[in-house]
Design an enzyme around this catalytic site. Structure first.
Site, PDB file in Angstrom:
ATOM      1  N   LYS A 162       0.846  -1.207   0.000  1.00 13.33           N
ATOM      2  CA  LYS A 162       0.000   0.000   0.000  1.00 13.33           C
ATOM      3  C   LYS A 162       0.876   1.250   0.000  1.00 13.33           C
ATOM      4  O   LYS A 162       0.636   2.201  -0.761  1.00 13.33           O
ATOM      5  CB  LYS A 162      -0.926  -0.008   1.234  1.00 13.33           C
ATOM      6  CG  LYS A 162      -2.053  -1.021   1.106  1.00 13.33           C
ATOM      7  CD  LYS A 162      -2.796  -1.273   2.405  1.00 13.33           C
ATOM      8  CE  LYS A 162      -3.803  -2.419   2.204  1.00 13.33           C
ATOM      9  NZ  LYS A 162      -4.432  -2.887   3.430  1.00 13.33           N
ATOM     10  N   GLN A 219      -4.365  -1.500   9.572  1.00 15.40           N
ATOM     11  CA  GLN A 219      -4.252  -2.839   8.992  1.00 15.40           C
ATOM     12  C   GLN A 219      -4.814  -3.876   9.974  1.00 15.40           C
ATOM     13  O   GLN A 219      -4.429  -3.896  11.148  1.00 15.40           O
ATOM     14  CB  GLN A 219      -2.773  -3.134   8.672  1.00 15.40           C
ATOM     15  CG  GLN A 219      -2.557  -4.443   7.948  1.00 15.40           C
ATOM     16  CD  GLN A 219      -3.225  -4.474   6.564  1.00 15.40           C
ATOM     17  OE1 GLN A 219      -3.133  -3.522   5.806  1.00 15.40           O
ATOM     18  NE2 GLN A 219      -3.905  -5.576   6.252  1.00 15.40           N
ATOM     19  N   ASP A 276     -11.178   2.817   4.023  1.00 15.34           N
ATOM     20  CA  ASP A 276     -11.637   1.435   3.856  1.00 15.34           C
ATOM     21  C   ASP A 276     -13.167   1.392   3.758  1.00 15.34           C
ATOM     22  O   ASP A 276     -13.736   0.369   3.394  1.00 15.34           O
ATOM     23  CB  ASP A 276     -11.199   0.581   5.066  1.00 15.34           C
ATOM     24  CG  ASP A 276     -10.062  -0.371   4.722  1.00 15.34           C
ATOM     25  OD1 ASP A 276      -9.869  -0.650   3.518  1.00 15.34           O
ATOM     26  OD2 ASP A 276      -9.374  -0.821   5.652  1.00 15.34           O
TER      27      ASP A 276
END
Ligand code: NAP
Length: 300
Positions: free
Chosen positions: A54, A98, A121
């Site tokens: 990422k 994460q 997200d």
């Protein structure tokens, strides 16, 4: 007939090219640099490789990017304090924690502490609600990636029969919400099947699908005789079905019996190489949208 393969890496690269131009323009015209922080708690090898990928992509696109590594012993209150710090940081537009987090930490408490406008997200209940009512700036990455794959291969789903297998909060349900939107790239007739659907009815529903999206987590579940001739089949599943003796690496299978279904479908995503490569790119797209939202260039 053998289906055309929908290659996720190629579509993702195309979207990243478009994003790079958008980022360059945001910098030149508006003096805005999209900012993304990825917070990693502990050193789980899978999580390390995800955040590394990422950060690499964010860097390539010219983002301001921060990798924040925290020990597995971090207290929940400290992690919440960190989120608050990034919520207030004007250089950061997207915050990604994460997962999984250590068991000592309440994951929902942490995810729900993220400012919904920085929740790239799109897991925050405010964003889930925004998507359902069609007032959103960004979409959850995996189903948003599926939408891009459909639109850029099969075409606009408007008026088509879409069947989604699975109703998880991260894939199935948002996929349904996305395909239902009264917008280009959606506006479909949507059915969702799950473990509450009797198997014979589930097969009937799948057979009607112009676009069949499968996210059940059951290897090779969807059979060729469940698939309409000429359908577009999006296989979200990633299942480890063994270890290769040659390479020592995991052998992966999707939720669709690929070899048989590809002879029936017009378009199909392979596993690996279909939906998977899209996810990080969609995270980058969300960060660009979050930067535009913060600058008032778009409104919800
Ligand atoms: P999940 O949380 O386990 O949800 C699976 C869903 O499928 C549930 O709604 C479940 O129904 C339904 N289901 C399970 N078995 C079924 C069956 N036999 N018939 C009909 N429905 C069934 O999984 P998920 O997080 O949505 O992930 C699904 C798959 O996609 C997994 O293989 C996962 O690894 C993969 N995935 C891939 C990506 C990617 O980037 N490529 C991202 C996310 C997930 P109930 O609700 O009734 O239990």
């Amino acid at each position: 007939m053998s289906a055309k393969l929908i290659k996720g890496a190629e579509v993702a690269a195309q979207i990243r090219d478009e994003l790079k131009k958008e980022v360059d323009e945001l910098k030149a015209k508006h003096n805005i640099t999209p900012g993304l922080v990825t917070i990693l708690v502990g050193e789980d090898p899978g999580s390390v490789s995800y955040v590394t990928a990422k950060q690499k992509t964010a860097h390539e696109l010219g983002f301001y990017s921060v990798q924040d590594n925290q020990p597995p012993t971090i207290a929940e209150a400290e992690l919440l304090g960190l989120i608050e710090k990034y919520n207030k940081d004007p250089k950061i537009h997207g915050i990604l924690v994460q997962l999984p987090l250590p068991k000592t930490i309440d994951t929902n408490k942490v995810l729900y502490a993220i400012d919904p406008n920085k929740d790239v997200d799109a897991f925050h209940p405010v964003n889930v609600g925004r998507i359902l009512i069609g007032q959103y700036a960004f979409l959850p990455c995996t189903p948003a990636g599926c939408q891009e794959l459909i639109v850029r291969s099969f075409g606009d789903p408007k008026g088509k029969e879409v069947v989604v297998v699975g109703r998880s909060n991260i894939v199935g349900k948002p996929m349904v919400a996305i395909m239902l939107q009264k917008l280009p790239g959606a506006n479909a007739t949507v059915t969702c099947v799950h473990t509450g659907t009797p198997k014979d009815r589930m097969i009937e529903h799948c057979r009607r699908a112009d676009i069949l999206i499968v996210a059940a987590g059951v290897p090779k579940y969807v059979q060729a005789d469940w698939v309409k001739e000429g359908a577009c089949v999006i296989d979200v599943g990633v299942n480890r079905i063994g270890i290769s003796e040659k390479t020592g690496k995991a052998i992966l299978a999707g939720d669709v019996d690929f070899d048989a279904v590809k002879e029936k479908a017009a378009f199909i995503t392979p596993v690996p190489g279909g939906v998977g490569p899209m996810t990080i790119t969609m995270l980058m797209k969300n960060t660009v949208m979050a930067a535009k939202l913060a600058a008032g260039l778009i409104k919800i």
